[in-house]
Each structure stands twice: as structure tokens, then as C-alpha cells.
Scaffold this active site. Structure first.
Site, PDB file in Angstrom:
ATOM      1  N   GLY A  31       0.798  -1.219   0.000  1.00  0.00           N
ATOM      2  CA  GLY A  31       0.000   0.000   0.000  1.00  0.00           C
ATOM      3  C   GLY A  31       0.827   1.263   0.000  1.00  0.00           C
ATOM      4  N   HIS A  34       2.441   4.528  -4.995  1.00  0.00           N
ATOM      5  CA  HIS A  34       3.037   5.645  -5.726  1.00  0.00           C
ATOM      6  C   HIS A  34       3.220   5.208  -7.183  1.00  0.00           C
ATOM      7  CE1 HIS A  34       6.639   3.267  -5.390  1.00  0.00           C
ATOM      8  NE2 HIS A  34       6.598   3.341  -4.072  1.00  0.00           N
ATOM      9  N   HIS A  37       4.354   1.652  -7.995  1.00  0.00           N
ATOM     10  CA  HIS A  37       3.339   0.587  -7.934  1.00  0.00           C
ATOM     11  C   HIS A  37       2.418   0.646  -9.155  1.00  0.00           C
ATOM     12  CE1 HIS A  37       4.077   1.296  -3.494  1.00  0.00           C
ATOM     13  NE2 HIS A  37       4.294   0.008  -3.588  1.00  0.00           N
TER      14      HIS A  37
END
Ligand code: PAF
Length: 279
Positions: A31, A34, A37
Site C-alpha cells: 500500500g 506511488h 506501484h
């Protein structure tokens, strides 16, 4: 976009998609998403019909003295980003959804995990392999995408997939950097403006080392010294700086272009950053 917290419900949905002939891609994350990802999600979409993103800060890969509690989290923002990138499903389990209180089974790769970050973080890769193996069993993806930023992690997972016969293609997607060169990382949020400016010495020195190789330098010790001098002069003290074989991760004294990587980790007080460059 579907969201799941229950592993059995996600497993059933993935099985249904696969019965309908759809290829599933998995992007495991912790998680606080940014651009790095998002590039993994885009890469997964190029190889799969439905992309599942997992968002789980995995407690078993953090040692007690590490930043599990402080690790940045922003679920609402993460969900909006996944939706915008066209993820088909997001998996957001709680620790109790994945780990029974008396869980006593681990998945451990025992060779590639040993040096580099594994030397500083002895239980880290056992936690990573265990949770990634669980995600593979729950989702049953055809393909899974990991970032090159965590080079050792990608190598360890590839080895685990080979050794345990997971029928999954592993893709290592290139590092995404800020415009000034800093490799994107959820932990960059810990940097002060000053430490961030000094941290540019990591990517700058890696670029200089790669340029030296392109100009003919083959002596790994010289490249390592160049990187150490640049990062130390900027207050980032190397944990390791190593020219290594890109598959076995074994240190190399002479560079073989096309087969090597430079792996670095540097500290400034409690802050720690990693970076790498393929040669
Ligand atoms: O790279 C990460 O974010 C994590 O180590 C991973 C692969 C999601 C496992 O928790």
C-alpha cells in the site's frame, strides 16, 4: 472494481475468472501506492485480463525494532489509484485474515536471501516468501509483477517460484524514479528535505558507475569505491555496495556487461534506502 478482505471469497472469484478463460495478474504491495506501484499494475495489465492488487502491510517481514506500526498507510487513496489504473480487484486483508494465531509454517528461500538486505534483516525474506506464497495460493495468478527496486526480493521470489513449482510467470518491472533520480519508495516519506537532497547521491553515483562501465571500466572495486565516496560525502553511509551477478547475486570482482547489477543500501541515522542499476 471489486474489493475483498476474505481470502476464501477472493479465491472463489479468481477461480471463476479462470474458468471463464481469463488470465489473472497479481501485483502484491504494502500500500501507500506511488507511481512505481502504478507502473507494476500497468505492466500486469499488459500480461493479464484481470489484475488483482493486494494491499497488506505484512507483519511477518518486519523485525520488532523495525517500522511495522509506523509504515505509511492510506487505504482510501490506494483504492482510488487502483480503480483509476483499471485493477479488477483489490485484496485488503487484516493480519488475522492471513495468519492464524498459532500459525507455524514458513516458506524460506535459503541462499539468495542470505546477503545484502537479508544480512541486515534476518527474518525479512522468510516473511516475504511466506506471504507471497499465500497470495499465490489464494489468487492463483498466471503472472505476478514485482519491482526491480527490490532487486534481491525479486530474485528470491523467482527462486521460490522455481523451487516450489508455482505455475506463475514472474515479471521484474523497471525502477520508477522521481525526475531528480530518487527511486520511488513508500518510505521516502520519512526523508526530510535535507536528507532527500543528500539521498540523490545514491542514484547519482549509480549513474556514474554505469557510465564508467560503458566507458570501459571493468574493475568492480573501483566502481564500488566511486559509489562509497559519493554517498559517504553526502552523509549516507553504505551498508553494502556490491557488483553482483544479476541471477545468483554472487559478488563479482570483474564486470561482465549484460550479466551484472550494482546493489546498494545506505543509512543515515535510522533512515535506510536501497537502490540498484543493471549494467
Ligand atoms: O515489496 C513489497 O511491497 C513487499 O515485500 C511484498 C512483496 C508486497 C510482500 O509483503
Amino acid at each position: 472494481m471489486k474489493t475483498f478482505t476474505d481470502p476464501a471469497a477472493l479465491h472463489a472469484w479468481c477461480a471463476e475468472q479462470k474458468r471463464a478463460g481469463r488470465r489473472i495478474g497479481l501485483v502484491p504491495t504494502m500500500g501507500f501506492l506511488h507511481e512505481g506501484h502504478l507502473s507494476l499494475i500497468r505492466e500486469a495489465r499488459r500480461h493479464a485480463d484481470d489484475v488483482v492488487v493486494s494491499i497488506f502491510v505484512n507483519p511477518t517481514q518486519f523485525a520488532p525494532n523495525e517500522d511495522y506500526a509506523a509504515y505509511p498507510r492510506d487505504e482510501a487513496h490506494d483504492l482510488a489509484l487502483c480503480e483509476a489504473e483499471g485493477a479488477a480487484a483489490v485484496f485488503l486483508p487484516k493480519p488475522a485474515d492471513l495468519y492464524a494465531p498459532d500459525a507455524s509454517t514458513w516458506v524460506e528461500e535459503t541462499v539468495l536471501e542470505k546477503g545484502y538486505c537479508g544480512a541486515q534483516r534476518p527474518i525479512h525474506f522468510r516473511g516475504v516468501c511466506t506471504v507471497v506464497a499465500k497470495l499465490f495460493n489464494i489468487v492463483g495468478p498466471d503472472v505476478a509483477v514485482f519491482g526491480q527496486k527490490d532487486f534481491q526480493q525479486a530474485a528470491v521470489i523467482r527462486r521460490m517460484v522455481r523451487d516450489l513449482n508455482f505455475p506463475i510467470e514472474i515479471i521484474r518491472a523497471p525502477i520508477v524514479r522521481d525526475e531528480d533520480g530518487l527511486a520511488k519508495s513508500s518510505r521516502n516519506t520519512y526523508l526530510t528535505p535535507e536528507s532527500r537532497a543528500q539521498a540523490l547521491s545514491l542514484s547519482r553515483s549509480l549513474r556514474a558507475a554505469k557510465a564508467a562501465v560503458e566507458a570501459g571500466e571493468r574493475d568492480a572495486a573501483k566502481l564500488e569505491a566511486l559509489i562509497r565516496a559519493e554517498t559517504e560525502a553526502n552523509g549516507w553511509i553504505p551498508d553494502y555496495v556490491t557488483v553482483a551477478d544479476a541471477d545468483s547475486l554472487e559478488p563479482r570482482t570483474t564486470v561482465t556487461p549484460g550479466h551484472n547489477v550494482i546493489l546498494i543500501a545506505c543509512r543515515q541515522g535510522r533512515l535506510r534506502l536501497i537502490d540498484n542499476v543493471l549494467l
